[in-house]
Scaffold this active site. Structure first.
Site, PDB file in Angstrom:
ATOM      1  CG  LEU A 141      -1.875  -1.206   1.297  1.00  0.00           C
ATOM      2  CD1 LEU A 141      -2.726  -1.129   2.560  1.00  0.00           C
ATOM      3  CD2 LEU A 141      -2.769  -1.295   0.060  1.00  0.00           C
TER       4      LEU A 141
ATOM      5  CB  SER B 250       2.320   2.790  -9.319  1.00  0.00           C
ATOM      6  OG  SER B 250       2.447   1.428  -9.658  1.00  0.00           O
TER       7      SER B 250
ATOM      8  CG  HIS C 165      -3.123   1.264  -2.406  1.00  0.00           C
ATOM      9  ND1 HIS C 165      -1.767   1.081  -2.538  1.00  0.00           N
ATOM     10  CD2 HIS C 165      -3.683   0.518  -3.403  1.00  0.00           C
ATOM     11  CE1 HIS C 165      -1.517   0.264  -3.541  1.00  0.00           C
ATOM     12  NE2 HIS C 165      -2.660  -0.087  -4.097  1.00  0.00           N
TER      13      HIS C 165
ATOM     14  CD  GLN D 227      -8.431  -2.226 -11.777  1.00  0.00           C
ATOM     15  OE1 GLN D 227      -7.613  -3.112 -11.983  1.00  0.00           O
ATOM     16  NE2 GLN D 227      -8.388  -1.484 -10.689  1.00  0.00           N
TER      17      GLN D 227
ATOM     18  CE  LYS E 112      -0.732   4.294 -11.783  1.00  0.00           C
ATOM     19  NZ  LYS E 112      -0.697   2.890 -11.543  1.00  0.00           N
TER      20      LYS E 112
HETATM   21  P1  AMP Z   1      -3.800  -2.115  -6.878  1.00  0.00           P
HETATM   22  O1  AMP Z   1      -3.322  -2.496  -5.509  1.00  0.00           O
HETATM   23  O2  AMP Z   1      -2.734  -1.630  -7.782  1.00  0.00           O
HETATM   24  O3  AMP Z   1      -4.671  -3.195  -7.476  1.00  0.00           O
HETATM   25  O4  AMP Z   1      -4.761  -0.874  -6.677  1.00  0.00           O
HETATM   26  C1  AMP Z   1      -5.884  -0.935  -5.823  1.00  0.00           C
HETATM   27  C2  AMP Z   1      -6.753   0.265  -6.078  1.00  0.00           C
HETATM   28  O5  AMP Z   1      -6.014   1.443  -5.794  1.00  0.00           O
HETATM   29  C3  AMP Z   1      -7.211   0.384  -7.534  1.00  0.00           C
HETATM   30  O6  AMP Z   1      -8.549   0.830  -7.559  1.00  0.00           O
HETATM   31  C4  AMP Z   1      -6.273   1.418  -8.096  1.00  0.00           C
HETATM   32  O7  AMP Z   1      -6.811   2.134  -9.179  1.00  0.00           O
HETATM   33  C5  AMP Z   1      -6.094   2.319  -6.899  1.00  0.00           C
HETATM   34  N1  AMP Z   1      -4.868   3.117  -7.021  1.00  0.00           N
HETATM   35  C6  AMP Z   1      -3.599   2.656  -7.139  1.00  0.00           C
HETATM   36  N2  AMP Z   1      -2.739   3.703  -7.262  1.00  0.00           N
HETATM   37  C7  AMP Z   1      -3.486   4.831  -7.239  1.00  0.00           C
HETATM   38  C8  AMP Z   1      -3.198   6.223  -7.349  1.00  0.00           C
HETATM   39  N3  AMP Z   1      -1.963   6.680  -7.510  1.00  0.00           N
HETATM   40  N4  AMP Z   1      -4.227   7.101  -7.290  1.00  0.00           N
HETATM   41  C9  AMP Z   1      -5.510   6.660  -7.146  1.00  0.00           C
HETATM   42  N5  AMP Z   1      -5.834   5.355  -7.037  1.00  0.00           N
HETATM   43  C10 AMP Z   1      -4.848   4.451  -7.087  1.00  0.00           C
END
Ligand code: AMP
Length: 279
Positions: free
Chosen positions: A33, A185, A37, A153, A149
């Site tokens: 995280l 990210s 997140h 998706q 982001k």
């Molecule tokens: P992930 O752990 O990469 O699957 O991301 C989980 C959630 O967090 C997803 O809905 C992503 O779009 C969101 N997310 C990841 N990075 C960002 C960011 N920089 N800004 C906004 N949402 C994010």
């Protein structure tokens, strides 16, 4: 904070909360995280009585040559961060419970999964849609928060929820950026510090497109020319796509209009980064 690692307990927890009339919000994540997140989680916690976060690195959305094995994982750190935010429950199911022997049912959102990342990550969105529907069925949330982001998706999930009459309200959250502009990210952890600086040119390029659009330039080729120069200047040449697409169905646009999205995927020293911006 409840720590739940099996499906039956998660369903029972949500059933009990629902029968008491509580509203449940949900943020699905793959862990590792970061502040992006955490902002989604704060948003989710504000809109419901109970906030559930899942942590599951979903093999079904990784291609055979992708980074499933080396994707960053730090469950203890994630648990502490979520506890500080007052999250009510974390759901971290086991791989073998999510995809048991004989698993063979997948969700395909046929058209929206095709362009952009879909061209370069075959099967990715099928894996995403499948795991998200499974998580919805297990966590039974009223609201689910997704980040812009991962713009494609988000549209895939919205379409799936609408097409399959899923009883969950999808809420989007704006992209959270580092000071440099770089979209946060989990994969930024792969970047060495010099590459991290270069990576901020990706958002520079998108901001440049937006400024030009706001000043009246509409033709895709003119809008993207300077963006390519900004990227090439710092040696970002491995660009999988840089496109202007319709904000809803993601079809390519020759001439940009309000609500369209400029989206990019590029590789930097082996790390694949995505970003986008609404025009
Ligand atoms: P992930 O752990 O990469 O699957 O991301 C989980 C959630 O967090 C997803 O809905 C992503 O779009 C969101 N997310 C990841 N990075 C960002 C960011 N920089 N800004 C906004 N949402 C994010």
């Amino acid at each position: 904070m409840k720590l739940i690692d099996n499906i039956a307990d998660m369903k029972a927890y949500s059933d009990a909360k629902r029968s008491n009339g509580a509203k449940i919000s949900f943020v699905p994540t793959m862990g590792a995280l970061h502040d992006g997140h955490l902002q989604l989680v704060k948003n989710a916690a504000n809109i419901a009585d109970i906030c559930v976060v899942s942590i599951f690195v979903n093999p079904a959305q990784f291609g055979p040559s992708e980074d499933f094995g080396k994707y960053p994982r730090d469950l203890d750190r994630d648990k502490n961060l979520l506890k500080e935010l007052g999250v009510d429950a974390i759901f971290f199911p086991k791989l073998e419970d999510m995809y048991g022997d004989g698993f063979q049912t997948y969700v395909e959102v046929e058209e929206i999964q095709k362009p952009l990342c879909g061209k370069f990550r075959p099967g990715h969105f099928r894996g995403v849609a499948t795991v998200v529907l499974k998580l919805f069925n297990i966590v039974k949330p009223h609201y689910a928060v997704f980040g812009e982001k991962d713009y494609q998706q988000l549209q895939v999930i919205r379409r799936m929820v609408s097409d399959l009459n899923v009883d969950v309200e999808v809420i989007s959250h704006p992209i959270v950026r580092e000071r440099s502009g770089l979209a946060m990210s989990s994969r930024n952890e792969y970047l060495k510090s010099d590459k991290r600086e270069e990576a901020s040119s990706i958002s520079d390029a998108l901001f440049n497109v937006k400024r030009q659009f706001d000043s009246g330039v509409k033709e895709k080729d003119s809008l993207l020319d300077t963006a390519y120069s900004i990227l090439n200047e710092v040696g970002i040449n491995e660009i999988e796509y840089l496109e202007i697409v319709d904000g809803q169905n993601l079809t390519e646009k020759k001439s940009a209009g309000p609500g369209d999205v400029v989206a990019i995927a590029a590789r930097l020293g082996g790390t694949r980064l995505i970003d986008n911006m609404r025009l």
